[in-house]
Write an enzyme that holds these catalytic residues in place. Structure first.
Site, PDB file in Angstrom:
ATOM      1  N   ASN A 219      23.426   2.852  -7.807  1.00  0.00           N
ATOM      2  CA  ASN A 219      23.398   2.838  -6.350  1.00  0.00           C
ATOM      3  C   ASN A 219      23.385   4.271  -5.805  1.00  0.00           C
ATOM      4  O   ASN A 219      23.802   5.207  -6.476  1.00  0.00           O
ATOM      5  CB  ASN A 219      24.635   2.116  -5.817  1.00  0.00           C
ATOM      6  CG  ASN A 219      24.380   1.491  -4.461  1.00  0.00           C
ATOM      7  OD1 ASN A 219      23.654   0.506  -4.375  1.00  0.00           O
ATOM      8  ND2 ASN A 219      24.942   2.074  -3.409  1.00  0.00           N
ATOM      9  N   ASP A 317      15.737  -0.229  -2.351  1.00  0.00           N
ATOM     10  CA  ASP A 317      16.980   0.074  -1.626  1.00  0.00           C
ATOM     11  C   ASP A 317      18.125  -0.075  -2.616  1.00  0.00           C
ATOM     12  O   ASP A 317      17.887  -0.283  -3.806  1.00  0.00           O
ATOM     13  CB  ASP A 317      17.155  -0.902  -0.439  1.00  0.00           C
ATOM     14  CG  ASP A 317      16.282  -0.529   0.763  1.00  0.00           C
ATOM     15  OD1 ASP A 317      16.534   0.517   1.363  1.00  0.00           O
ATOM     16  OD2 ASP A 317      15.327  -1.275   1.065  1.00  0.00           O
ATOM     17  N   ASP A 318      19.356   0.024  -2.117  1.00  0.00           N
ATOM     18  CA  ASP A 318      20.552  -0.203  -2.928  1.00  0.00           C
ATOM     19  C   ASP A 318      20.560   0.622  -4.227  1.00  0.00           C
ATOM     20  O   ASP A 318      20.689   1.823  -4.176  1.00  0.00           O
ATOM     21  CB  ASP A 318      20.746  -1.691  -3.218  1.00  0.00           C
ATOM     22  CG  ASP A 318      20.935  -2.517  -1.933  1.00  0.00           C
ATOM     23  OD1 ASP A 318      21.024  -1.902  -0.852  1.00  0.00           O
ATOM     24  OD2 ASP A 318      20.987  -3.747  -2.015  1.00  0.00           O
ATOM     25  N   HIS A 319      20.392  -0.064  -5.380  1.00  0.00           N
ATOM     26  CA  HIS A 319      20.519   0.639  -6.673  1.00  0.00           C
ATOM     27  C   HIS A 319      19.189   1.265  -7.065  1.00  0.00           C
ATOM     28  O   HIS A 319      18.700   1.089  -8.171  1.00  0.00           O
ATOM     29  CB  HIS A 319      20.953  -0.332  -7.767  1.00  0.00           C
ATOM     30  CG  HIS A 319      22.188  -1.101  -7.441  1.00  0.00           C
ATOM     31  ND1 HIS A 319      22.177  -2.220  -6.646  1.00  0.00           N
ATOM     32  CD2 HIS A 319      23.481  -0.891  -7.776  1.00  0.00           C
ATOM     33  CE1 HIS A 319      23.400  -2.688  -6.505  1.00  0.00           C
ATOM     34  NE2 HIS A 319      24.213  -1.899  -7.173  1.00  0.00           N
ATOM     35  N   TRP A 320      18.622   1.994  -6.158  1.00  0.00           N
ATOM     36  CA  TRP A 320      17.272   2.512  -6.420  1.00  0.00           C
ATOM     37  C   TRP A 320      17.307   3.917  -7.050  1.00  0.00           C
ATOM     38  O   TRP A 320      16.259   4.455  -7.417  1.00  0.00           O
ATOM     39  CB  TRP A 320      16.485   2.565  -5.108  1.00  0.00           C
ATOM     40  CG  TRP A 320      16.856   3.754  -4.278  1.00  0.00           C
ATOM     41  CD1 TRP A 320      18.009   3.943  -3.594  1.00  0.00           C
ATOM     42  CD2 TRP A 320      16.102   4.947  -4.114  1.00  0.00           C
ATOM     43  NE1 TRP A 320      18.015   5.170  -2.999  1.00  0.00           N
ATOM     44  CE2 TRP A 320      16.850   5.812  -3.303  1.00  0.00           C
ATOM     45  CE3 TRP A 320      14.847   5.370  -4.576  1.00  0.00           C
ATOM     46  CZ2 TRP A 320      16.409   7.074  -2.943  1.00  0.00           C
ATOM     47  CZ3 TRP A 320      14.403   6.633  -4.212  1.00  0.00           C
ATOM     48  CH2 TRP A 320      15.179   7.474  -3.407  1.00  0.00           C
TER      49      TRP A 320
END
Lengths: 728, 728
Positions: A219, A317-320
């Site tokens: 993340n 997004d997020d854990h990109w």
């Protein structure tokens, strides 16, 4: 809009609402049904003939394994809050102020090897003999401290609650539901577990056509505090790699690169390595290392998905972190698609601009949730989701005239739309509109002004169409607004870095360079402007006919007696107090100029840079406030420079920026070629199909004139929010 | 005001108006008659029994000698305007942009020895072999230049028109009157000439009682440009030593100090060494060297004056460079008096605070000229000199309650007052008021709050009660406004430097330190805040009970992850873009606090510092705007810190600052001791005579309550501008 077809639309299905799901899938022309966080799909939906997207996050939701392998939890460095020594012994409670449900001190890896204690008053490290960690109390005791100096400890902490699920859990009051822990795939054991777990999952989900990864492994950095009322979010940066750190990875990194990293390379005096600051070479190397790892191991996951005949999409997004869709390695994932949640035009361009995947899909707002981002009502009493959807779509649609995406979709709880029949109707209209716009790009490319526009930052291509996070998170960043304006203009835009210029020079097809940001930011460039090579190369390029546009504190650094190092091109400099005794040239305002020709209302540039002055009489000052220059233009040999003291996205400013670009290019005549005379409307011309799309970006009826490339006038009237397609 | 007496008043006499001169001398109680620039005194005035002041400027008005010794003209380094190389040969016209009637290139001293050419893009000096000076064209030709780099030449120029007389000449259209040239007393030949010329002058002026030097030898730096409309004054700094430079002096300096100075030490990348910037040790050494020379040779001039039975006064303006009334050497001049032209309170304190002279005299505004400083009518149709005089006096008078001066006076053309009988009457009143206020200080010292207030800057005592020039010249400098507020408050104020703290620590009697200014300014302190010794010493001192008040960007420097290095005391820090990803503590505004207790109208702090945030919950935020902290207070161990985001002088803010000082001292109870409840009025209590002076600082009638030190209430009503003296 009459051009209607099916497909390219992802619907969030919901078990228990099978009729509604299938009815809306038909009405909206969906070809795909997905699950969402908090919903599941029932057998009836799974077997209804629609393609099925299933969300999957590989590093959480496996708490049994995580609990059995707590040393494989993800970790990061934290800096303790500073403590001022009032005696020669200082005790620091490491986690004080941090959310103890998110972090746990890592006592497994030797603190004396991995941690560091700093005297922040001198900037020097405290010798390791002068401090001890007490694992019972979670404190570090420093001896021989210098009185009244400030001390901090850099220490390793495991994350015991994965950040995104922690947010959802707390926001949605999930009560005593178990906290999901994030496991770190850097270890071979974790990789083995993840692959076997993924394979099992693939076997158990025969109806799934597309596995949507949320996202890969790490993340963005999000540090929480223990004071929910005043200081819940201590730190958040959508682009920083702090959550990818571990002693194991640091060791591997050193083996590979020969670079030994310390805790301080990450903590960086407490600044961390946030995206807004100029990145150090060491941190760039770390990002590259993590990117390579994420791509390499991610590819194994994708291969497994493909082995089961399914497609693999990634959520941008997020854990990109480490995925880096704008890195050259991204294609090596072999993803089939990329999905991006979008609020506005630059986010749509950020998705559309990714190469190496077949499908680009936008997740539109509003989500089908009772409330919006700021807690305002959406799908509940007092909400107007139709208006929200229109407004979001107006922002996003501009970008879709310029760059194609292949799909759109929604997310959330489908049943919530039942009480909003106008929303149901509007989404049908929107989906049709999308399909029409999409079809224009087939075998065609919209007209753009010849010559590329390059946005110059420290990050270059890696942070195309984005600073760090959403526009509403950093509304004060002028570059966010510039990106938003550019996202809908008939221009070819690319993002270049200072390293690009050093290594390859300025690409031949670039006609405009934009530099926009504050002193010492990654956006403006910081110390890169002390590099004579950068300054001379750009100066030479402008002298030969290039156009340079500077916004806010462009080219700023404290070097020599300038502040803007390209003041000779921009025609202005800024007084920051170093040259107070030097008086300033008394300019005369230039009342009429191509750039400001359509300015009707007082220009809103946000919180502008003040104390900007004209360097001499060769600068045309086009706008000023209280003696401070707001807009300036200057010729430099065969090229041109333009300065804006700030920027905010709106229709008038978008036109102003477009005019500044054309003027700096020396291509003023293009203002009357395939552009709308009324800047509340925009258009795109598709030369192969000879079709002209005109959109109304607002809630008023608008009439506009468009000149084609032969000087013919085309007049178009548009209802609020409307789009028209003309055959020319 | 009934207490009337004679004396302590200097009247500008005027030949041709002998009756008026003597009549007004009687009415205003003058004891001295002076000449002014543009007026002479006739024999009748000279022999009328009044003391006579005569103005004398030693370095100008001797053009015959100057023309015969052109190599003894004063000189300075100039930096040519930058030229960008478009080829490998660059030609720079040295004086381009400069006023050629002020400067002439010095071709006598070897350019290759004294000048330097710089590549300002790299910051490197161009080897001397790569450039040649052409004395016929006044140009330098640079070969082997790097294309698109920026080049400048540091060169020596003689001043062929003395700056102050040049200004008077041009402003008053003196036409073809000969330009006065400034001669440099650094050379033994010049010294010999000046002393013999002075002796002759003394012999020829038997009626003169006081020689008023205007001032000694070197003017403050004032560089003029050749574009009167847009850029007449290129550079002006009342405190810089640029006009004291010559190869001869630099050689002497090196012999004495061992420090070899180059042109670049003075040019300093084009910044010059202006008073607002942190001074380098080399320039401090140069200032000391010039100061020593000016005092040494100045003393010879003073001795000569004394030899002729006359007194020597010095004018604290114009050619005051090297005089340094706040240096320890000043007393060695043996001056009898110092005269300062004053616009406001801090200038009066600046004069009053000088030690080492018997007489301090204020030259009041308005001058008896047809127009004022900005060309507005004064003693002509449309002017209201009485109102002007009242307003200036209101500003100055506050200071005279706190610190004594011995004399006041006027300057200009006396005959102009004829048409303004109310002015004639008002000056009589003013002179009487002055004499009364002056008498209060005899054998008495007004009450002040116990404990000293120290203003901490890089300059310390040397720039007591002054930044660089008059308040109206740099109205944006918060410290000007703080000085003005302090000048009338019942506080003992001193100015200390960072070097003082390093060498001697913080004086025991100091209870408050004020640090006020912008990043990297001499006022705020610049890199001094990177010095752990400074930070730790002040931290320790505050912890032990000291009060630290920071204004604008106090303690600011880019070091570690703070910006305000004493953020732990101030309770706030400023976001300048380095820590955008770090979120900020959500404070709750403190509605009621001792410091802000009397704030009635929205506080005007001028152009405030923005993006100031509270560091944690221990800071009390007392005022904010749009989420930016404007006023904060914080306890730190036994001490206290206060932050203001800016400052402007007015009655409410003066009270606010006073309250902040008392709070930070922990002496809140002193707010009710010998202070006026109504902040439009101020008072001073003289304990020996038990007299209380109360003044009305404005044009409205005011009533105020004063509490004495026993808690008794004293109510006083005052007419506009009035003063009352009560026996307690």
């Amino acid at each position: 809009m009459t051009d209607k077809s099916k497909g390219f639309f992802t619907l969030p299905g919901e078990a228990g609402y099978e009729d509604l799901t299938l009815e809306l899938a038909e009405k909206w022309g969906a070809d795909v049904i997905r699950d969402s966080d908090g919903t599941v799909l029932s057998p009836r939906i799974l077997t209804s003939g629609y393609e099925i997207y299933s969300t999957l996050c590989l590093i959480r939701g496996v708490n049994d394994w995580a609990k059995a392998h707590r040393d494989k939890l993800q970790q990061n460095f934290l800096m303790s809050d500073p403590v001022i020594a009032s005696e020669s012994t200082v005790t620091i409670d490491l986690l004080k102020g941090y959310f103890r449900e998110q972090f746990e001190i890592n006592c497994n890896d030797d603190p004396k090897k991995w941690w560091q204690v700093f005297d922040r008053t001198t900037g020097e490290e405290v010798p390791k003999d002068n401090w001890e960690f007490n694992r019972e109390t979670g404190t570090v005791v420093i001896k021989n401290a210098k009185k009244w100096h400030k001390y901090t400890v850099n220490f390793l902490a495991y994350r015991i609650w994965e950040a995104i699920s922690m947010y959802n859990h707390i926001t949605n009051n999930w009560g005593d539901r178990e906290h999901l822990m994030p496991i770190d795939p850097i270890y071979p054991e974790t990789q083995e577990f993840i692959l076997s777990h993924l394979e099992k999952w693939l076997q158990e989900h025969p109806h799934t056509n597309v596995v949507r990864f949320t996202s890969m492994f790490y993340n963005f950095c999000w540090l929480w505090g223990d004071d929910p009322e005043h200081f819940r979010y201590r730190y958040s940066d959508w682009g920083s790699y702090d959550f990818s750190v571990s002693p194991y990875a640091m060791t591997k990194f050193e083996e590979k690169t020969g670079i030994k990293l310390t805790s301080e390379d990450f903590i960086n005096k407490g600044l961390l390595n946030n995206t807004h600051n100029v990145p150090s070479p060491k941190i760039r190397a770390w990002m590259d290392f993590i990117n390579e790892f994420v791509v390499t191991f991610g590819r194994k996951c994708v291969d497994l998905v493909h082995k089961y005949g399914k497609k693999a999409y990634v959520f941008y997004d997020d854990h990109w972190i480490g995925v880096e869709p704008y890195s050259p390695r991204f294609k090596d994932f072999n993803f089939d698609g990329i999905i991006k949640c979008v609020f506005n035009a630059f986010e749509a361009r950020k998705c559309a601009g990714v190469t190496g995947v077949e499908t680009h899909e936008l997740r539109l707002h509003p989500y089908l949730f009772p409330t919006g981002l700021k807690g305002e009502p959406t799908f509940k009493e007092g909400g107007n989701p139709t208006k929200d959807a229109k407004n979001f779509w107006m922002k996003v649609r501009r970008a879709l005239l310029r760059a194609p995406v292949q799909r759109i979709g929604l997310g959330g709880y489908l049943h919530l739309v039942k009480d909003f029949p106008d929303f149901i109707d509007y989404i049908e209209e929107l989906a049709n509109e999308f399909r029409t716009l999409k079809s224009l790009h087939e075998n065609d490319k919209p007209y753009t002004v010849p010559g590329k526009v390059a946005v110059l930052t420290c990050w270059g291509r890696l942070r195309s169409w984005i600073c760090s996070g959403h526009m509403h998170e950093q509304p004060q960043l002028d570059l966010n607004h510039v990106n938003e304006a550019l996202a809908g203009l008939p221009l070819d835009v690319e993002y270049i870095s200072f390293d690009d210029i050093r290594e390859k020079g300025i690409p031949d097809d670039v006609k405009i360079i934009i530099n926009c940001g504050r002193l010492d930011s990654a956006w403006s460039g910081g110390d890169n402007w002390k590099d004579p090579e950068i300054v001379a190369k750009i100066t030479e390029w402008v002298a030969a006919g290039g156009g340079f546009i500077g916004i806010a504190e462009p080219t700023a650094t404290i070097f020599s007696s300038q502040y803007f190092q390209l003041s000779h091109i921009l025609g202005v400099d800024r007084e920051i107090g170093r040259t107070l005794s030097r008086n300033k040239y008394k300019y005369t305002l230039t009342e009429k100029h191509f750039i400001t020709d359509e300015v009707k209302e007082d220009t809103d540039f946000g919180t502008e840079v003040d104390n900007v002055y004209a360097i001499d009489g060769e600068t045309d000052v086009l706008a000023e406030k209280g003696g401070n220059v707001r807009i300036a233009a200057r010729k430099f040999a065969d090229g041109r420079g333009v300065y804006f003291s700030g920027f905010r996205f709106n229709a008038q400013n978008t036109r102003l920026l477009f005019r500044a670009i054309l003027w700096a290019m020396g291509r003023e005549e293009y203002i009357n070629r395939w552009t709308c005379g009324n800047f509340n409307t925009e258009c795109a011309y598709f030369p192969n199909s000879r079709r002209l799309v005109v959109i109304n970006n607002g809630e008023n009826r608008e009439t506009t004139v468009i000149n084609d490339d032969k000087g013919n006038r085309i007049e178009v009237s548009l209802e609020p929010y409307a789009v028209k397609i003309l055959e020319i």
